[in-house]
Structure formats: structure tokens, C-alpha cells
Design an enzyme around this catalytic site. Structure first.
Site, PDB file in Angstrom:
ATOM      1  N   ALA A 159       0.828  -1.222   0.000  1.00 51.89           N
ATOM      2  CA  ALA A 159       0.000   0.000   0.000  1.00 51.89           C
ATOM      3  C   ALA A 159       0.857   1.264   0.000  1.00 51.89           C
ATOM      4  O   ALA A 159       0.451   2.299  -0.525  1.00 51.89           O
ATOM      5  CB  ALA A 159      -0.926  -0.007   1.217  1.00 51.89           C
ATOM      6  N   CYS A 160       2.066   1.180   0.565  1.00 51.68           N
ATOM      7  CA  CYS A 160       2.941   2.356   0.668  1.00 51.68           C
ATOM      8  C   CYS A 160       3.611   2.697  -0.660  1.00 51.68           C
ATOM      9  O   CYS A 160       4.326   3.691  -0.763  1.00 51.68           O
ATOM     10  CB  CYS A 160       4.015   2.091   1.722  1.00 51.68           C
ATOM     11  SG  CYS A 160       4.935   0.570   1.398  1.00 51.68           S
TER      12      CYS A 160
END
Ligand SMILES: Cc1cc2nc3c(=O)[nH]c(=O)nc-3n(C[C@H](O)[C@H](O)[C@H](O)COP(=O)(O)O)c2cc1C
Length: 186
Positions: A159-160
């Protein structure tokens, strides 16, 4: 052998972006007729609302050790459930369980759990560097040594925006692990 409908799961959520995937798993397990009691840290409640967890399960999530009327739920729920699943499990929650800290809902339930006698599954979700950090590695090993069952993590886009190991397993895979553990008691 009792049916799935007699089964009781403690579903513990911690503060990861992957809480949205965990909600899908909560929903699937509840739709099977399994009694699902959710537990959420303050971090988890930044990602998913208590109303969502209650709506999916028909049970009010356990979120506060000191909540009036529920002050013994960290013991009661540990006795009630057949299986516990920490999903998603943050780096913080892994390290806290490994250290035996009991000043939040997850830590207190972990210490009250009859580890080795009933399955305590952990489905980690975190950034790849957090996953590989020596502190997290040591916590994983320590937890496994205590008798907790660490599920694998996925490898891929995170997600980062980075890539690597640390993704929460897909819901289909998580569901298979949970159902198998319910069946075998391990
Ligand atoms: C947008 C966002 C996403 C996050 N996702 C993760 C994650 O996937 N894994 C993780 O270990 N921490 C993640 N964190 C950090 C945790 O929320 C933080 O370490 C928190 O203290 C965890 O508390 P808890 O384990 O008590 O829920 C994230 C934070 C933010 C703001």
C-alpha cells in the site's frame, strides 16, 4: 465433530490499511454461521468503524479493556472462542505480543489465551522493511516458540508504494487457513 455453525472465532484487528480486507473475511465467516466476536485496537478503529464490525457480526466489538460492563471480557472471550485470528497483525502488535505486554485488548487476550490448546493464528500485514527488521523477525520467532501460528505473507506491491514481502494474504487464502484450523484444532 461439531459443525461450523457451532464454532466461535475471536477476530482481532490491528491498525493496518489491510483492515478493509479483514472486513471481507469477517463477513464471509459470519455468513457461514460461525459466531465471530471482533476485537479492535485503537489503531484498527482508525481504519474501520465499530459500527461496521457490529453490523457484519451482530456482536459489539471489544475495544476497551476498561469498558463498563465488559471488564472481564479479556478472560471471558479467551475461554469462549475456539480459535483466535489476529488479522491484520501490525508490526506493533507482533512485537507487543512477543513481549507479553497486556495493556491493551490484544495483549491481554493473548496472555489469557490457553496457547497450545486452541489455535492462535496471526496474519501479518506491513511494509517489507518492517517485516524484515530484526526486531520483527525476533518477535515472529518468539511468537512461534510460544505456540502461536504465523501465517505466511504475500509478496508484491504494498500500500505504501514499495514492493516486497509483507502483504496480508488474500481473503480466499486466509479463509482456508481459518477453516482448516477450526477443523483440526491446530
Ligand atoms: C495509513 C496507514 C497505514 C498503516 N498500515 C500499517 C500496516 O499495514 N502495518 C503496520 O504494521 N503498521 C501500519 N501502520 C502503522 C500502525 O497503524 C501503527 O504502528 C499503530 O501504532 C499500530 O497500533 P496497533 O498495533 O495497536 O493497532 C499504518 C499507519 C497508517 C497511518
Amino acid at each position: 465433530m461439531s459443525s461450523e455453525a457451532d464454532r466461535k472465532i475471536l477476530f482481532l484487528l490491528t491498525g493496518s490499511i489491510a483492515c478493509f480486507k479483514a472486513c471481507e473475511l469477517v463477513s464471509r465467516l459470519a455468513k457461514r454461521g460461525i459466531a465471530v466476536q471482533t476485537v479492535a485496537t485503537a489503531g484498527a478503529l482508525r481504519f474501520v468503524g465499530a459500527a461496521t464490525l457490529e453490523g457484519l457480526t451482530g456482536r459489539t466489538p471489544f475495544t476497551d479493556l476498561y469498558e463498563a460492563g465488559r471488564t472481564m471480557d479479556h478472560i471471558r472471550l479467551a475461554r469462549w472462542a475456539d480459535l483466535a485470528l489476529v488479522c491484520p497483525a501490525t508490526a506493533n502488535s507482533l512485537n507487543r505480543m512477543a513481549a507479553g505486554l497486556a495493556d491493551d485488548v490484544i495483549g491481554a487476550l493473548f496472555l489469557a489465551w490457553e496457547i497450545g490448546r486452541k489455535p492462535w493464528l496471526v496474519a501479518p500485514a506491513m511494509n517489507a522493511t518492517m517485516w524484515e527488521h530484526p526486531a520483527t523477525r525476533a518477535a515472529r520467532e518468539r511468537l512461534a516458540g510460544f505456540g502461536a501460528r504465523l501465517l505466511p505473507v504475500g509478496d508484491g506491491p504494498l500500500a505504501c508504494g514499495e514492493q516486497g514481502e509483507g502483504r496480508l494474504l488474500e481473503v480466499d487464502e486466509l479463509e482456508k487457513h481459518v477453516l482448516a484450523a477450526l477443523e483440526t484444532g491446530r
